[in-house]
Design a protein around this motif. Structure first.
Motif, PDB file in Angstrom:
ATOM      1  N   LYS A 200       0.842  -1.206   0.000  1.00  0.00           N
ATOM      2  CA  LYS A 200       0.000   0.000   0.000  1.00  0.00           C
ATOM      3  C   LYS A 200       0.873   1.250   0.000  1.00  0.00           C
ATOM      4  O   LYS A 200       0.540   2.255  -0.645  1.00  0.00           O
ATOM      5  CB  LYS A 200      -0.925  -0.002   1.216  1.00  0.00           C
ATOM      6  CG  LYS A 200      -1.978  -1.103   1.202  1.00  0.00           C
ATOM      7  CD  LYS A 200      -2.913  -0.949   0.015  1.00  0.00           C
ATOM      8  CE  LYS A 200      -3.978  -2.033   0.033  1.00  0.00           C
ATOM      9  NZ  LYS A 200      -4.876  -1.943  -1.169  1.00  0.00           N
ATOM     10  N   HIS A 201       1.994   1.209   0.741  1.00  0.00           N
ATOM     11  CA  HIS A 201       2.907   2.352   0.726  1.00  0.00           C
ATOM     12  C   HIS A 201       3.428   2.614  -0.694  1.00  0.00           C
ATOM     13  O   HIS A 201       3.495   3.772  -1.138  1.00  0.00           O
ATOM     14  CB  HIS A 201       4.080   2.096   1.675  1.00  0.00           C
ATOM     15  CG  HIS A 201       3.728   2.195   3.124  1.00  0.00           C
ATOM     16  ND1 HIS A 201       3.145   3.308   3.680  1.00  0.00           N
ATOM     17  CD2 HIS A 201       3.894   1.309   4.162  1.00  0.00           C
ATOM     18  CE1 HIS A 201       2.947   3.121   4.976  1.00  0.00           C
ATOM     19  NE2 HIS A 201       3.397   1.908   5.298  1.00  0.00           N
ATOM     20  N   HIS A 204       0.978   4.179  -3.227  1.00  0.00           N
ATOM     21  CA  HIS A 204       0.690   5.602  -3.041  1.00  0.00           C
ATOM     22  C   HIS A 204       1.824   6.486  -3.563  1.00  0.00           C
ATOM     23  O   HIS A 204       1.771   7.711  -3.411  1.00  0.00           O
ATOM     24  CB  HIS A 204       0.433   5.909  -1.558  1.00  0.00           C
ATOM     25  CG  HIS A 204      -0.929   5.491  -1.088  1.00  0.00           C
ATOM     26  ND1 HIS A 204      -1.212   4.194  -0.708  1.00  0.00           N
ATOM     27  CD2 HIS A 204      -2.089   6.178  -0.961  1.00  0.00           C
ATOM     28  CE1 HIS A 204      -2.484   4.108  -0.342  1.00  0.00           C
ATOM     29  NE2 HIS A 204      -3.040   5.310  -0.487  1.00  0.00           N
ATOM     30  N   THR A 225      -6.954   8.594  -7.325  1.00  0.00           N
ATOM     31  CA  THR A 225      -6.250   9.871  -7.177  1.00  0.00           C
ATOM     32  C   THR A 225      -7.078  11.055  -7.667  1.00  0.00           C
ATOM     33  O   THR A 225      -6.683  12.203  -7.462  1.00  0.00           O
ATOM     34  CB  THR A 225      -4.923   9.837  -7.958  1.00  0.00           C
ATOM     35  OG1 THR A 225      -5.187   9.636  -9.360  1.00  0.00           O
ATOM     36  CG2 THR A 225      -4.039   8.703  -7.452  1.00  0.00           C
TER      37      THR A 225
END
Length: 496
Positions: A200-201, A204, A225
């Protein structure tokens, strides 16, 4: 059995080393020719390449430009006389005009000033891997989480997708993180949730969509986004999550039924999805300089006439090394036999390269003369042309024309084309003439570009339209030409 002596006469064709080299150089591309020359320059000290911008020799003499012009190239090629034998070299051979040992491209030396010292330099491109690492260094992650993120970054391919599943990566955690995590963390078991959190990091980070495991997830990451109040955003997310196959098949009726939406909302969601990037990592792909095409011929219109000329940048500038040449002038004994043979090979190379570009220019000008309508009006005016026509006009063999037109490129006002592009089969017309297959492809492309998106033209309809113009083509031929242009079938071109 009685033995006897017999005298027998026969004819056979023998390829001399010089002719073999000429044939080999003719079929090479520009990049391969440069590689061939580099190897020859390293093996033969008597041949040297001039640096760009060089105009004078060591003693101030000027180099004689021998790049053939269009008029000279159109003359029949004279047979190249073999160089004298090693023991027949004389001072007259080095000093006579016919024995010129310099050859450079015309127009060289026009680059004055400091800028001429700077050659082509490739821009330093940042890879996707380095781009992600730089962003990870700015995140407030502990050593354990950072090690997991680094493991995932290494598993991301050039398109930005995660190649391996998280289950497969779990088995690599212990050996891969041995040098990254601290001794305290080594004793802790890895939880699959930690790897999911690390992913998930990464998802992003920039570019949007990186770290996805499928096309659907990649599009969803990019849609997330966008501002929440974007019209039809939720509808686009539903399509990306579950109904991409229906959208690819352009089954709009079923999409409207499943999603309970009207044509306007579906059209807006479709436009939103088509604007997304299915390969987020492609922008960081590095293309080497040797990947680009170098054109040998430049076509320009001069006083109403289309003329072909050589690209000076690809014509090598070669000459005989004057130091070794002077040594051979003074010493012509048996100890100089090696230098004599190297001198002969160097002169062969210079003459064969000159003949190579001369032949390319002659063939290119003949193509330009026969395809003038293409340069004036485009692909629809391309006329049928076969190798034999050019071969008969120039007095060359078809195999020679084939070697010249393969992997040789021409820069025209309409773009860069391979010389072989101007040759093609023909289709009969009702008037008894012939139409080029390239022209038919251009007509098909033009029809598809102007068709009604809601009612695209089928192959049968295109066949009927061409038939009305006097071009008789079978439907299966239209389908073959359409597929070669990478144009989808009518059912897949239909839009709302």
């Amino acid at each position: 059995m009685k033995q006897s002596l017999q005298l027998k006469f026969s004819q056979h064709l023998a390829l001399t080393p010089q002719l073999q080299q000429s044939i080999r150089l003719l079929q090479l591309s520009s990049q391969e020719l440069n590689q061939e020359l580099e190897g020859f320059l390293q093996a033969n000290p008597l041949l040297e390449r001039l640096e760009p911008g060089s105009e004078t020799g060591e003693n101030g003499e000027s180099y004689i430009p021998t790049t053939p012009s269009v008029a000279e190239a159109e003359k029949p090629a004279e047979p190249v006389a073999e160089a004298p034998a090693a023991d027949n070299f004389s001072e007259d051979y080095f000093d006579s005009p016919g024995g010129s040992n310099r050859w450079e491209e015309s127009g060289a030396g026009n680059d004055d000033g400091d800028d001429s010292d700077f050659g082509f330099q490739e821009a330093a491109t940042l890879s996707l891997h380095d781009h992600l690492l730089r962003q990870l260094q700015l995140l407030p992650l502990c050593e354990r989480d950072l090690g997991l993120c680094l493991l995932l970054v290494d598993a991301i391919n050039d398109d930005g997708y995660l190649d391996q599943s998280l289950e497969d990566l779990v088995s690599l955690l212990d050996p891969e993180l041995g040098d990254i995590v601290s001794d305290e963390d080594k004793d802790r078991d890895f939880d699959p949730v930690e790897l999911e959190t690390a992913l998930k990091h990464i998802q992003h980070l920039d570019p949007p969509g990186v770290g996805a495991r499928s096309l659907s997830e990649c599009l969803l990451l990019q849609l997330q986004t966008m501002p929440a109040d974007t019209p039809c955003l939720q509808l686009a997310c539903d399509i990306a999550r579950e109904h991409l196959p229906l959208l690819a098949a352009r089954d709009y009726a079923r999409l409207r039924k499943v999603l309970h939406c009207d044509d306007d909302a579906l059209r807006t969601a479709q436009q939103m999805l088509t604007q997304l990037n299915p390969r987020p990592g492609a922008a960081f792909s590095h293309i080497a300089s040797d990947h680009f095409i170098q054109h040998e011929i430049v076509v320009k219109k001069v006083k109403g006439i289309w003329l072909a000329s050589l690209n000076d940048e690809v014509v090598p500038k070669l000459r005989i090394n004057q130091i070794y040449a002077n040594i051979l002038k003074r010493n012509r004994d048996s100890s100089s036999q090696y230098l004599m043979s190297q001198m002969q090979e160097a002169k062969w190379m210079i003459k064969n390269i000159q003949q190579r570009f001369s032949t390319i220019l002659r063939v290119s000008q003949a193509i330009v003369d026969r395809q003038r309508n293409f340069f004036e009006h485009g692909e629809v005016a391309m006329r049928p042309l076969v190798l034999r026509e050019i071969a008969d006009e120039l007095g060359l063999h078809e195999s020679t024309i084939s070697r010249v037109t393969t992997r040789k490129y021409m820069l025209t006002p309409r773009g860069v084309y391979e010389l072989k592009y101007f040759f093609g089969s023909h289709v009969a017309t009702e008037a008894g003439g012939a139409c080029s297959a390239t022209a038919i492809r251009a007509l098909i492309k033009q029809m598809v570009a102007e068709e009604n998106p809601q009612k695209p033209l089928s192959d049968s309809q295109i066949t009927e339209i061409l038939g009305k113009q006097g071009i008789v083509v079978a439907r299966r031929t239209i389908a073959k030409y359409r597929e070669s242009l990478q144009i989808a079938a009518a059912s897949q071109r239909k839009s709302l």
